[in-house]
Design an enzyme around this catalytic site. Structure first.
Site, PDB file in Angstrom:
ATOM      1  N   ASN A  34      -2.615  18.958  -1.340  1.00 52.71           N
ATOM      2  CA  ASN A  34      -3.602  18.256  -0.519  1.00 52.71           C
ATOM      3  C   ASN A  34      -3.263  18.297   0.966  1.00 52.71           C
ATOM      4  O   ASN A  34      -4.101  18.641   1.803  1.00 52.71           O
ATOM      5  CB  ASN A  34      -3.697  16.797  -1.007  1.00 52.71           C
ATOM      6  CG  ASN A  34      -4.566  15.952  -0.112  1.00 52.71           C
ATOM      7  OD1 ASN A  34      -4.064  15.268   0.769  1.00 52.71           O
ATOM      8  ND2 ASN A  34      -5.867  16.021  -0.292  1.00 52.71           N
ATOM      9  N   LYS A  61       5.664   3.330   8.225  1.00 50.28           N
ATOM     10  CA  LYS A  61       4.468   4.161   8.404  1.00 50.28           C
ATOM     11  C   LYS A  61       3.217   3.277   8.483  1.00 50.28           C
ATOM     12  O   LYS A  61       2.389   3.420   9.375  1.00 50.28           O
ATOM     13  CB  LYS A  61       4.350   5.118   7.214  1.00 50.28           C
ATOM     14  CG  LYS A  61       3.144   6.024   7.295  1.00 50.28           C
ATOM     15  CD  LYS A  61       2.914   6.779   6.014  1.00 50.28           C
ATOM     16  CE  LYS A  61       4.123   7.553   5.562  1.00 50.28           C
ATOM     17  NZ  LYS A  61       3.825   8.570   4.565  1.00 50.28           N
ATOM     18  N   LYS A  87       0.866  -1.181   0.000  1.00 54.73           N
ATOM     19  CA  LYS A  87       0.000   0.000   0.000  1.00 54.73           C
ATOM     20  C   LYS A  87       0.899   1.226   0.000  1.00 54.73           C
ATOM     21  O   LYS A  87       1.858   1.302   0.775  1.00 54.73           O
ATOM     22  CB  LYS A  87      -0.862  -0.015   1.278  1.00 54.73           C
ATOM     23  CG  LYS A  87      -1.839   1.118   1.381  1.00 54.73           C
ATOM     24  CD  LYS A  87      -3.208   0.733   0.864  1.00 54.73           C
ATOM     25  CE  LYS A  87      -4.076   1.919   0.527  1.00 54.73           C
ATOM     26  NZ  LYS A  87      -3.766   2.571  -0.762  1.00 54.73           N
ATOM     27  N   GLY A  89      -3.070   8.143  -4.092  1.00 56.54           N
ATOM     28  CA  GLY A  89      -2.487   9.383  -4.620  1.00 56.54           C
ATOM     29  C   GLY A  89      -1.224   9.776  -3.880  1.00 56.54           C
ATOM     30  O   GLY A  89      -0.892   9.236  -2.836  1.00 56.54           O
ATOM     31  N   ASP A  90      -0.513  10.722  -4.436  1.00 55.03           N
ATOM     32  CA  ASP A  90       0.626  11.373  -3.789  1.00 55.03           C
ATOM     33  C   ASP A  90       0.808  12.677  -4.580  1.00 55.03           C
ATOM     34  O   ASP A  90      -0.142  13.129  -5.245  1.00 55.03           O
ATOM     35  CB  ASP A  90       1.888  10.483  -3.840  1.00 55.03           C
ATOM     36  CG  ASP A  90       3.038  11.028  -2.985  1.00 55.03           C
ATOM     37  OD1 ASP A  90       2.936  10.981  -1.762  1.00 55.03           O
ATOM     38  OD2 ASP A  90       4.037  11.539  -3.544  1.00 55.03           O
ATOM     39  N   GLN A 105       7.382   3.821   3.722  1.00 53.14           N
ATOM     40  CA  GLN A 105       5.987   3.391   3.799  1.00 53.14           C
ATOM     41  C   GLN A 105       5.826   2.109   4.632  1.00 53.14           C
ATOM     42  O   GLN A 105       4.798   1.911   5.276  1.00 53.14           O
ATOM     43  CB  GLN A 105       5.465   3.173   2.371  1.00 53.14           C
ATOM     44  CG  GLN A 105       3.965   3.136   2.242  1.00 53.14           C
ATOM     45  CD  GLN A 105       3.324   4.513   2.186  1.00 53.14           C
ATOM     46  OE1 GLN A 105       3.812   5.396   1.501  1.00 53.14           O
ATOM     47  NE2 GLN A 105       2.228   4.697   2.899  1.00 53.14           N
ATOM     48  N   LYS A 122       5.314   1.803  -3.226  1.00 56.26           N
ATOM     49  CA  LYS A 122       5.207   3.160  -3.760  1.00 56.26           C
ATOM     50  C   LYS A 122       5.407   3.105  -5.263  1.00 56.26           C
ATOM     51  O   LYS A 122       6.065   2.189  -5.770  1.00 56.26           O
ATOM     52  CB  LYS A 122       6.282   4.066  -3.138  1.00 56.26           C
ATOM     53  CG  LYS A 122       6.007   5.543  -3.282  1.00 56.26           C
ATOM     54  CD  LYS A 122       5.043   6.077  -2.234  1.00 56.26           C
ATOM     55  CE  LYS A 122       4.654   7.505  -2.493  1.00 56.26           C
ATOM     56  NZ  LYS A 122       3.827   8.060  -1.400  1.00 56.26           N
ATOM     57  N   THR A 129      -4.787  13.260   5.548  1.00 56.67           N
ATOM     58  CA  THR A 129      -3.372  13.448   5.896  1.00 56.67           C
ATOM     59  C   THR A 129      -3.188  14.755   6.679  1.00 56.67           C
ATOM     60  O   THR A 129      -2.530  14.783   7.727  1.00 56.67           O
ATOM     61  CB  THR A 129      -2.493  13.430   4.637  1.00 56.67           C
ATOM     62  OG1 THR A 129      -2.795  12.252   3.896  1.00 56.67           O
ATOM     63  CG2 THR A 129      -1.025  13.422   5.002  1.00 56.67           C
ATOM     64  N   SER A 139      -6.893   5.456   3.913  1.00 57.33           N
ATOM     65  CA  SER A 139      -6.951   4.603   2.722  1.00 57.33           C
ATOM     66  C   SER A 139      -7.280   3.166   3.132  1.00 57.33           C
ATOM     67  O   SER A 139      -8.056   2.476   2.462  1.00 57.33           O
ATOM     68  CB  SER A 139      -5.609   4.614   1.991  1.00 57.33           C
ATOM     69  OG  SER A 139      -5.524   5.726   1.131  1.00 57.33           O
TER      70      SER A 139
HETATM   71  P1  NDP Z   1       0.294  17.818  -3.886  1.00 51.54           P
HETATM   72  O1  NDP Z   1       0.762  17.515  -5.248  1.00 51.54           O
HETATM   73  O2  NDP Z   1      -1.161  17.972  -3.631  1.00 51.54           O
HETATM   74  O3  NDP Z   1       1.024  19.134  -3.336  1.00 51.54           O
HETATM   75  C1  NDP Z   1       2.403  19.228  -3.244  1.00 51.54           C
HETATM   76  C2  NDP Z   1       2.764  20.645  -2.864  1.00 51.54           C
HETATM   77  O4  NDP Z   1       4.177  20.736  -2.667  1.00 51.54           O
HETATM   78  C3  NDP Z   1       2.429  21.636  -3.961  1.00 51.54           C
HETATM   79  O5  NDP Z   1       2.125  22.878  -3.370  1.00 51.54           O
HETATM   80  C4  NDP Z   1       3.723  21.699  -4.769  1.00 51.54           C
HETATM   81  O6  NDP Z   1       3.877  22.902  -5.479  1.00 51.54           O
HETATM   82  C5  NDP Z   1       4.758  21.589  -3.669  1.00 51.54           C
HETATM   83  N1  NDP Z   1       5.967  20.955  -4.205  1.00 51.54           N
HETATM   84  C6  NDP Z   1       6.057  19.762  -4.820  1.00 51.54           C
HETATM   85  N2  NDP Z   1       7.324  19.513  -5.198  1.00 51.54           N
HETATM   86  C7  NDP Z   1       8.031  20.580  -4.807  1.00 51.54           C
HETATM   87  C8  NDP Z   1       9.395  20.919  -4.910  1.00 51.54           C
HETATM   88  N3  NDP Z   1      10.284  20.097  -5.493  1.00 51.54           N
HETATM   89  N4  NDP Z   1       9.790  22.117  -4.377  1.00 51.54           N
HETATM   90  C9  NDP Z   1       8.877  22.947  -3.780  1.00 51.54           C
HETATM   91  N5  NDP Z   1       7.563  22.669  -3.671  1.00 51.54           N
HETATM   92  C10 NDP Z   1       7.161  21.509  -4.167  1.00 51.54           C
HETATM   93  O7  NDP Z   1       0.910  16.676  -2.948  1.00 51.54           O
HETATM   94  P2  NDP Z   1       0.477  16.255  -1.494  1.00 51.54           P
HETATM   95  O8  NDP Z   1       0.018  17.424  -0.721  1.00 51.54           O
HETATM   96  O9  NDP Z   1      -0.385  15.062  -1.606  1.00 51.54           O
HETATM   97  O10 NDP Z   1       1.866  15.720  -0.913  1.00 51.54           O
HETATM   98  C11 NDP Z   1       2.792  16.582  -0.230  1.00 51.54           C
HETATM   99  C12 NDP Z   1       3.761  15.713   0.576  1.00 51.54           C
HETATM  100  O11 NDP Z   1       3.016  14.914   1.517  1.00 51.54           O
HETATM  101  C13 NDP Z   1       4.590  14.724  -0.237  1.00 51.54           C
HETATM  102  O12 NDP Z   1       5.846  14.563   0.388  1.00 51.54           O
HETATM  103  C14 NDP Z   1       3.788  13.433  -0.103  1.00 51.54           C
HETATM  104  O13 NDP Z   1       4.603  12.300  -0.298  1.00 51.54           O
HETATM  105  C15 NDP Z   1       3.339  13.550   1.343  1.00 51.54           C
HETATM  106  N6  NDP Z   1       2.191  12.733   1.703  1.00 51.54           N
HETATM  107  C16 NDP Z   1       0.989  12.869   1.040  1.00 51.54           C
HETATM  108  C17 NDP Z   1      -0.080  12.109   1.444  1.00 51.54           C
HETATM  109  C18 NDP Z   1      -1.433  12.290   0.843  1.00 51.54           C
HETATM  110  O14 NDP Z   1      -2.379  11.668   1.345  1.00 51.54           O
HETATM  111  N7  NDP Z   1      -1.619  13.108  -0.165  1.00 51.54           N
HETATM  112  C19 NDP Z   1       0.037  11.083   2.507  1.00 51.54           C
HETATM  113  C20 NDP Z   1       1.317  11.105   3.178  1.00 51.54           C
HETATM  114  C21 NDP Z   1       2.349  11.874   2.754  1.00 51.54           C
HETATM  115  P3  NDP Z   1       3.533  22.935  -7.055  1.00 51.54           P
HETATM  116  O15 NDP Z   1       2.055  22.768  -7.141  1.00 51.54           O
HETATM  117  O16 NDP Z   1       4.028  24.246  -7.511  1.00 51.54           O
HETATM  118  O17 NDP Z   1       4.300  21.760  -7.638  1.00 51.54           O
END
Ligand code: NDP
Length: 444
Positions: free
Chosen positions: A240, A114, A90, A165-166, A111, A126, A209, A376
């Site tokens: 997200n 976690k 997962k 998603g991620d 993961q 992943k 999250t 999830s």
């Molecule tokens: P999203 O794609 O919804 O958002 C990611 C955010 O981070 C955006 O604002 C993006 O900006 C910014 N970002 C991405 N890459 C970079 C970078 N290289 N430098 C600066 N800013 C960056 O992703 P999530 O919110 O889902 O995920 C964010 C983090 O949380 C990740 O590390 C993910 O692995 C982790 N996570 C997510 C979960 C989930 O349920 N969604 C669960 C557990 C962990 P821009 O739009 O400009 O790219």
């Protein structure tokens, strides 16, 4: 050399061009030293750490698709099925140009622990691609997702591997992936989570999250004689996790004042307005400059900088290694006393150490962002039951899970003489369950 040192050297030699994966393994194994030393002979005989640091299966594939100009594009696809000792694989799918084997392996490795920490029966995996969803039309996104699933469907299933998603994968992408899986296999099953509510999704998964991060942060503060209400919070990211962390921070009486994306960041002295942020990012998929236009008191800056804002609590919610030693020093100098990771591995090893040495309460992502994968798993349960729970039911379960995660890692840190070291606590608590299951299942 100790067994842990042997394995760190082995991982480095075998994966020389994978810095993120080496970093994640180092962070976990370093903090597991006391546990490993206690059982060194048995673990070594069974090559437990060799097996733990080697994915059960690595799937790399070509993803060809046609863009709107009729040009064929080709991306790399990945699915790392890291460890299934305690349940089906997962873990999310990430679509971002920075995706490579090292990034997916680090995320898959994290993961494992976690998922174990959630207390639910899910193994670690992943996947993703170096496809960049930015600037693509809906049709191009669909073409990519369909091509990606046309290969991936061979390896996933409701009882074998359940992606979610991620970064870059939200409801729209999950919908296209799910449709293609169903079309090819003819199965209407819970092969993906984060699905839309009309076709098997769970209420509260979108929020999980970010909400979970705040539930855990509140509990961590409470157990250390502090409270979240009334505190100033800085948040990075505008996706997200960040969006719903901001929403729940307000609900718990705190004031989130920043957010960021990959080009710039916002400081809003009145507190980030959740509705405006959602309108800009979720509906219009626009840059944060649009947020600043809608909120005249707020300031937009190019580049990186949220960590320069004075705060009590910092929540990095964007991406890996976004908070370095300099940032940590600035935060501590400005009075920040708690950090909880919403993103995966957003804090560098040096910054983490600095926080810990400075007495900052620091919770690693594998614990504090586990609410997403936990919910999830609740979606999987609902799919298996063919039932849908209410938002309140799911949210209540999420809160209980996050509070339990904190108490489990706190107890594990205390048991091994590292009170307050939540990095070690999370790794130890997550590891012990997986290691016990691996030993019980023999050499596989
Ligand atoms: P999203 O794609 O919804 O958002 C990611 C955010 O981070 C955006 O604002 C993006 O900006 C910014 N970002 C991405 N890459 C970079 C970078 N290289 N430098 C600066 N800013 C960056 O992703 P999530 O919110 O889902 O995920 C964010 C983090 O949380 C990740 O590390 C993910 O692995 C982790 N996570 C997510 C979960 C989930 O349920 N969604 C669960 C557990 C962990 P821009 O739009 O400009 O790219």
């Amino acid at each position: 050399m100790s067994y842990v040192d042997d394995i760190l050297a082995r991982v480095k030699t075998q994966n020389p061009n994978e810095p993120e994966f080496n970093q994640a393994v180092y962070e976990v194994l370093e903090s597991l030293r006391p546990v490993i030393e206690k059982n060194e002979d048995a673990y070594k005989r069974d090559a437990l750490l060799e097996r733990l640091t080697t994915p059960e299966r690595s799937i790399l594939f070509r993803v060809p698709w046609v863009d709107d100009k009729g040009q064929v594009q080709v991306n790399n696809g990945y699915r790392i099925q890291f460890n299934s000792a305690i349940g089906p694989y997962k873990g999310g799918l990430r679509l971002h140009p920075t995706v490579n084997l090292s990034v997916i392996k680090f995320l898959g490795f994290e993961q494992i622990f976690k998922n174990s920490l959630t207390g639910l029966p899910i193994g670690g995996g992943k996947g993703g691609s170096d496809f960049d969803p930015k600037g693509k039309s809906d049709r191009e996104i669909m073409a990519f997702c369909q091509s990606f699933m046309t290969e991936l469907y061979k390896y996933v299933g409701a009882d074998t591997d359940v992606p979610a998603g991620d970064i870059g994968v939200g409801g729209r992408e999950i919908g296209y992936l799910y449709g293609q899986y169903k079309r090819i296999t003819g199965l209407y099953e819970g092969v993906l989570t984060g699905k839309g509510l009309t076709y098997g999704g769970s209420l509260a998964r979108t929020q999980a999250t970010g909400y979970g991060l705040l539930y855990l942060t509140e509990e961590m503060l409470k157990c250390n004689g502090k409270e979240l209400a009334g505190k100033t919070v800085v948040v990075s990211g505008a996706g997200n996790v960040a969006t719903y962390a901001i929403e729940k921070a307000w609900q718990l009486g705190a004031k989130p004042v920043t957010c960021s994306d990959s080009t710039g960041w916002i400081y809003d002295p009145d507190g980030i307005d959740g509705a405006t942020l959602k309108e800009v990012k979720e509906v219009r998929r626009a840059r944060l400059t649009e947020y600043a236009k809608a909120r005249p008191n707020s300031v937009y800056h190019e580049g990186k900088g949220v960590w320069t804002i004075k705060c009590d609590v910092a929540l990095p919610c964007a991406t890996q290694n976004e908070l370095n030693l300099e940032d940590a020093k600035t935060l501590v100098a400005n009075g920040c006393f708690a950090v909880a990771e919403g993103a995966n591995m957003p804090t560098t090893l040096e910054a983490t150490k600095y926080f810990q040495d400075s007495g900052v309460l620091f919770c690693p992502g594998k614990a504090s962002n586990a609410g997403g994968v936990a919910t999830s798993a609740l979606e999987m349960s609902q799919n298996s039951e063919r039932l849908s729970w209410t938002f309140e039911e799911v949210d209540a379960k999420l809160k209980t899970i996050m509070v339990n995660i904190f108490h489990n890692l706190d107890a594990a840190a205390k048991e091994y003489g590292m009170e307050g070291n939540y990095v070690a606590g999370a790794n130890i608590a997550g590891f012990l369950k997986v290691a016990t299951a691996m030993q019980a299942q023999g050499i596989v």
